[in-house]
Write a protein that holds these residues in place. Structure first.
Motif, short mmCIF file in Angstrom:
data_model
loop_
_atom_site.label_atom_id
_atom_site.label_comp_id
_atom_site.label_asym_id
_atom_site.label_seq_id
_atom_site.Cartn_x
_atom_site.Cartn_y
_atom_site.Cartn_z
N MET A 1 0.85 -1.20 0.00
CA MET A 1 0.00 0.00 0.00
C MET A 1 0.88 1.25 0.00
O MET A 1 1.68 1.43 0.93
CB MET A 1 -0.92 0.00 1.23
N ASN A 2 0.74 2.05 -1.02
CA ASN A 2 1.52 3.28 -1.15
C ASN A 2 0.59 4.49 -1.21
O ASN A 2 -0.61 4.35 -1.45
CB ASN A 2 2.37 3.21 -2.42
N SER A 3 1.17 5.65 -1.01
CA SER A 3 0.40 6.92 -1.06
C SER A 3 -0.86 6.82 -0.21
O SER A 3 -1.96 7.17 -0.65
CB SER A 3 0.05 7.24 -2.51
N LEU A 4 -0.69 6.36 1.00
CA LEU A 4 -1.84 6.13 1.87
C LEU A 4 -2.54 7.43 2.25
O LEU A 4 -1.90 8.48 2.41
CB LEU A 4 -1.41 5.38 3.12
N LYS A 5 -3.86 7.33 2.38
CA LYS A 5 -4.71 8.46 2.70
C LYS A 5 -5.48 8.15 3.98
O LYS A 5 -5.69 6.98 4.30
CB LYS A 5 -5.70 8.70 1.57
N PRO A 6 -5.94 9.18 4.69
CA PRO A 6 -6.75 8.92 5.88
C PRO A 6 -7.97 8.03 5.60
O PRO A 6 -8.36 7.23 6.45
CB PRO A 6 -7.18 10.32 6.32
N GLU A 7 -8.54 8.13 4.43
CA GLU A 7 -9.70 7.31 4.08
C GLU A 7 -9.36 5.85 3.86
O GLU A 7 -10.25 5.02 3.69
CB GLU A 7 -10.44 7.88 2.86
N ASP A 8 -8.08 5.50 3.87
CA ASP A 8 -7.67 4.10 3.82
C ASP A 8 -7.71 3.45 5.20
O ASP A 8 -7.51 2.23 5.32
CB ASP A 8 -6.24 3.97 3.26
N THR A 9 -7.96 4.24 6.23
CA THR A 9 -8.03 3.70 7.59
C THR A 9 -9.16 2.69 7.69
O THR A 9 -10.32 3.00 7.36
CB THR A 9 -8.24 4.84 8.60
N ALA A 10 -8.83 1.49 8.14
CA ALA A 10 -9.81 0.41 8.23
C ALA A 10 -9.13 -0.83 8.80
O ALA A 10 -7.91 -0.87 8.94
CB ALA A 10 -10.37 0.08 6.84
N VAL A 11 -9.94 -1.81 9.12
CA VAL A 11 -9.43 -3.15 9.39
C VAL A 11 -9.36 -3.87 8.04
O VAL A 11 -10.35 -3.90 7.30
CB VAL A 11 -10.31 -3.92 10.37
N TYR A 12 -8.20 -4.43 7.76
CA TYR A 12 -7.98 -5.12 6.49
C TYR A 12 -8.05 -6.62 6.70
O TYR A 12 -7.38 -7.16 7.59
CB TYR A 12 -6.64 -4.72 5.90
N TYR A 13 -8.84 -7.28 5.86
CA TYR A 13 -9.06 -8.71 5.97
C TYR A 13 -8.54 -9.42 4.73
O TYR A 13 -8.75 -8.97 3.60
CB TYR A 13 -10.55 -9.02 6.11
N CYS A 14 -7.95 -10.56 4.96
CA CYS A 14 -7.52 -11.46 3.90
C CYS A 14 -8.60 -12.53 3.72
O CYS A 14 -9.21 -12.96 4.71
CB CYS A 14 -6.20 -12.09 4.34
N ALA A 15 -8.83 -12.96 2.49
CA ALA A 15 -9.85 -13.96 2.22
C ALA A 15 -9.39 -14.91 1.13
O ALA A 15 -8.63 -14.52 0.24
CB ALA A 15 -11.15 -13.29 1.80
N ALA A 16 -9.88 -16.14 1.19
CA ALA A 16 -9.56 -17.17 0.20
C ALA A 16 -10.85 -17.72 -0.39
O ALA A 16 -11.82 -17.97 0.33
CB ALA A 16 -8.75 -18.29 0.83
N GLY A 17 -10.84 -17.92 -1.71
CA GLY A 17 -12.02 -18.46 -2.37
C GLY A 17 -11.64 -19.17 -3.65
O GLY A 17 -10.47 -19.25 -4.02
#
Length: 122
Positions: free
Chosen positions: A83-99
């Motif tokens: 993740m580059n050029s991060l912005k305040p709106e990128d603030t979140a819990v990030y989840y990984c998923a498999a499908g």
């Protein structure tokens, strides 16, 4: 059954970078498409990026296109989100998923990690 554990989250200033990792355990990791989603407080879960099982196909959500890069290393059973050029709106819990397929809907993914917090300060 695949188990997923995210790491690499933290606090970063606007314009900074982070790399998230998602380590998978269980059979046949390389048979799964992998994805990252995120969820901010009070908002619905949002698709971020997905990568095919061999890594040759990637797809991104509009809000991160050009700034984030998803990749995987099947030898290490790990998927990454640069993740580059991060912005305040990128603030979140990030989840990984498999499908079984690369798709932008969360319902397409069978297995989920617990999430890692990313906070971008202004």
């Amino acid at each position: 059954q695949v188990q997923l554990v995210e790491s690499g989250g933290g606090l970063v200033q606007t314009g900074g970078s982070l790399r998230l990792s998602c380590a998978a355990s269980g059979p046949s990791f390389s048979n799964y498409a992998m994805a990252w989603f995120r969820q901010a407080p009070g908002k619905e879960r949002e698709f971020v990026a997905t990568v095919s099982w061999r890594g040759e196909y990637t797809y991104y959500g509009d809000s991160v296109k050009g700034r984030f890069t998803i990749s995987r290393d099947n030898a290490k059973n790990t998927v990454y989100l640069e993740m580059n050029s991060l912005k305040p709106e990128d603030t979140a819990v990030y989840y990984c998923a498999a499908g079984r397929t690369t798709y932008s809907l969360s319902s397409a993914y069978n297995y989920w990690g617990q999430g890692t917090q990313v906070t971008v300060s202004s």
